[in-house]
Scaffold this motif. Sequence first.
Motif, PDB file in Angstrom:
ATOM      1  N   SER A 822       0.841  -1.198   0.000  1.00 20.88           N
ATOM      2  CA  SER A 822       0.000   0.000   0.000  1.00 20.88           C
ATOM      3  C   SER A 822       0.875   1.248   0.000  1.00 20.88           C
ATOM      4  N   PRO A 823       0.295   2.384  -0.373  1.00 19.82           N
ATOM      5  CA  PRO A 823       1.086   3.623  -0.429  1.00 19.82           C
ATOM      6  C   PRO A 823       1.750   4.004   0.884  1.00 19.82           C
ATOM      7  N   ASP A 824       1.193   3.532   2.044  1.00 21.54           N
ATOM      8  CA  ASP A 824       1.814   3.896   3.312  1.00 21.54           C
ATOM      9  C   ASP A 824       3.133   3.174   3.542  1.00 21.54           C
ATOM     10  N   GLY A 825       3.429   2.169   2.726  1.00 27.08           N
ATOM     11  CA  GLY A 825       4.685   1.442   2.845  1.00 27.08           C
ATOM     12  C   GLY A 825       4.741   0.475   3.997  1.00 27.08           C
ATOM     13  N   LEU A 826       3.689   0.372   4.792  1.00 32.54           N
ATOM     14  CA  LEU A 826       3.685  -0.493   5.967  1.00 32.54           C
ATOM     15  C   LEU A 826       2.659  -1.619   5.880  1.00 32.54           C
ATOM     16  N   SER A 827       1.704  -1.498   4.994  1.00 30.02           N
ATOM     17  CA  SER A 827       0.666  -2.510   4.859  1.00 30.02           C
ATOM     18  C   SER A 827       0.599  -2.979   3.413  1.00 30.02           C
ATOM     19  N   CYS A 828      -0.140  -4.051   3.190  1.00 25.38           N
ATOM     20  CA  CYS A 828      -0.266  -4.586   1.837  1.00 25.38           C
ATOM     21  C   CYS A 828      -1.646  -5.199   1.654  1.00 25.38           C
ATOM     22  N   GLU A 829      -2.034  -5.287   0.387  1.00 22.13           N
ATOM     23  CA  GLU A 829      -3.308  -5.919   0.027  1.00 22.13           C
ATOM     24  C   GLU A 829      -2.989  -7.231  -0.664  1.00 22.13           C
ATOM     25  N   PHE A 830      -3.661  -8.310  -0.267  1.00 23.67           N
ATOM     26  CA  PHE A 830      -3.353  -9.623  -0.808  1.00 23.67           C
ATOM     27  C   PHE A 830      -4.464 -10.133  -1.708  1.00 23.67           C
ATOM     28  N   ALA A 831      -4.125 -11.159  -2.501  1.00 22.42           N
ATOM     29  CA  ALA A 831      -5.100 -11.900  -3.304  1.00 22.42           C
ATOM     30  C   ALA A 831      -4.650 -13.349  -3.337  1.00 22.42           C
ATOM     31  N   LEU A 832      -5.617 -14.261  -3.497  1.00 24.12           N
ATOM     32  CA  LEU A 832      -5.312 -15.690  -3.471  1.00 24.12           C
ATOM     33  C   LEU A 832      -6.289 -16.415  -4.382  1.00 24.12           C
TER      34      LEU A 832
END
Length: 901
Positions: A822-832
């Motif tokens: 994510s743009p904050d550099g600390l979190s992420c969005e996943f897919a599976l």
Amino acid sequence: MESHYLTPFFSPRAVAVFGASDTADAIGQIVFHNLLAAGFTGPLYAINPRRDTVQGQSAYASIAQVPSAVDLAVIATPAATVPGIIEACGQQGVKAAVIITAGFAEAGEAGRQLEQQALQAARRHGIRLIGPNCLGIMRPAIGLNATFNKGSANSGHLAIVSQSGALCTAILDWARNNDVGFSSVVSLGASADVDFGDILDYLLHDVQTHNVLLYIEGIHDARRFMSALRAIARVKPVILVKVGRHAAGSKAVMSHTASLAGSDAVFDAAVRRLGVIRVQTIAQLFSAARAMSCGFQPTGNRLAIVTNGGGPGVMAADRAADLGIEMATLSPATLARLDAVLPPNWSHGNPVDLIGDAQADRYRHAVQACLDDPQVDGVLAILTPQAMTDPLAAAGAVIAAGAGQTKPLITCWMGEVQVESSRKAFIQAHRPHFRTPEPAVEVFSYLSAYYQNQKLLMQLPGPLSHHEEPDIKRARGVIEQALDEGRTLLNELESKSVLAAFRIPVTVARLAHSVSEALEIARDIGYPLVMKLCSPDIPHKSDVGGVVLNIYSAADVRSAFLTITENVRVKRPQARLTGIAIEPMIRRPHGRELIVGVSRDVVFGPVISFGAGGIFVEALADCAVALPPLNSFLARELIQRTRVSKVLAAFRHLPAANMEALEMVLLRVSEMACELPGLVEMDINPLILDENGVCAVDARMVIEAQVPERPRYAHMAIYPYPTHLVSHYVMLDGTDITIRPMRPEDAGLVQRFVRGLSEESRYFRYMSMFKELSQTMLVQFTQFDYIREMALMAVHTVPSDKQQSGEQREEEQIGVSRYIISPDGLSCEFALVVADALHGRGVGRQLMLTLMDAARAHGLKRMKGYVLNNNRNMLHLMQSLGFTVSRMPDDNTLRLVEKAL
């Protein structure tokens, strides 16, 4: 699912202008006038405590008095007022600010302090800043012209991102007469906060932007720049010009942007790897932009020239030769077509000389025939106005011939008055046109370079590019011992020990500290010998007479030892002499002396160099550079960019050199650059190459201590293929599964996997009813740099259906997990997603566990995803993995799943 953090700059709902005024030609007056004149449809507020109205609009003393929420603040007040304005904006919820004002870091220490105060206030309130000392930004499609440029811009699909406001004004002025429109114009100024990486990240997903122009003076964050530029160049052509190529220019850059220019050769190597076009002048930038905006799809560098004058055709051919552009060999079928429609005295080759009396029909037939030829990658049509010529009709014929073609078609109508209407026709038809042949050929060279660089972009080598792994522990041990002794320069024996640990063939050397010890070593090694001084204070031994060759006897050993020690005493009396290295004299009559090195660029980190070696390295100046990691394709490309490459093939009495051995050395050196972050400099000189192989005769290395907490490969601008993330898993039924990062060459596997999913599984994963991935989606899913995103594939082997390949088994994809930071550099969005036949067998769980481990190792703190509320199996898996599930307030069909890592 979330809007980009730069959206308030490009799609603000309301704008406030600080310093808006009625004073003619004041920056605040021009900015506010431009916003009014451009037709911005949202609320527009003038902030001026000394006025009740500005340009017929109500004015407000402060942002706190504005009656509605503001997304974007444009600041054109004195520098001393800016920190307070940012603080006030933060208190009112403003999330974006453009600081047009100058007088910050470029003005000295007081300005630097003001800039830091503004940044601190912005960070406290989550405000992103563009500038200071910038022209501003434009978004013509929504009537946003927050600049002090005297003029507007048409809406279009070309984006400009520039560190120079003056250049932006020049491009905007050029665009008016060339029917060019813009999706965005961004003047970064000093880039105190928002930089190229941020803007490119936004433009990547911006549907209005089809092409990007960059003007660069210096790079602040190389990895962020490389990552963002690599991502956007995969799907949108990028053209850039960088100044500061020479020392004087670099000094000017420091005073203008407080940026570090870095080595131009290294910058050039970096952008080649990113698949972009680099030009050298503003005129070339305009020309390349004009050509790229035509929608060409270049596929090579074979150029055909169609002309009604022999002289201009030869001029174009000469320029093509200068630039390494190949003159296309027309196929027999094309020659036959041309014979049927051209007069008997046409040139019967390339350039295609139509003869001076050529009318429009000859141009149409000739250009069409060349474009249809599979041996032609692009066509340059040239016209000189002659007595029998109808330039406008010929222009119309060329435009018609190029309709629907994706091959580059470039025109050069020479002259002025007689061809003026033709040029207008080319502009209206969006065909690149030029007044002289040379710049037209240059533009084709840019298109050709774009095609070649796109192939380099596809290369994502790992740090270990071959089967025999190096002894990294041994190499690091040599370095750590030297550092423990307080040394940063390895002696020749230590340097060769490191090379040997990476499986690079070296001459065996032993160190003698006295004449008697030298004689004993000589008897053990055998004659002939070489003797060299070892000193931490003398990096270039030959400069002080520290090398003696062709030693054939004990008397020669004694004489060489005394000569070397005396030379050091006389020429470098303060130098420490740790001994004399003795090694076999390499006699390879067919050997070529080469140099391979590693250096540290201040912007892009480790750089690999290759070229002609020996004692004349500086004089010959035959060197090419590349950024690691390398693979065989990149190693060959590096070799081919040097002059010495021309004598590595069979040459006069010399047999062809062993190129596989040379490529292997470059791959080993690439591994060194990847795995030894403390390696500051290294020279292998000479590296002797002949038909039998390669041998490192001499080497020197400079090292430094490293911060142990730094992440792996943090010293590199290009992240290698992460082989350390490859893992193996055995399912309950005994099936072996490999989980590994995705590679660009997996595109075929990925497409077959998606096609094999059920409609329900495709919809659950992509929330769309398509049957297969589009080419653009396939590129986005398989070509990435492992910094901004990660995709882990689950594969197993199945019997091969490739009967002709002779392979018995091949990989088949059975699942994939992916995160995007994510743009904050600390979190992420996943897919599976997992193949339907393997649901409920633990593949999805293992993919998620591996993905979460990779995210933690990358420093991410939180993972989230969006799941359709009727995807019960996925929701159950997420809950079993510790994810919380919550409703989306604005979409009842989705659930948000989150987990702290």
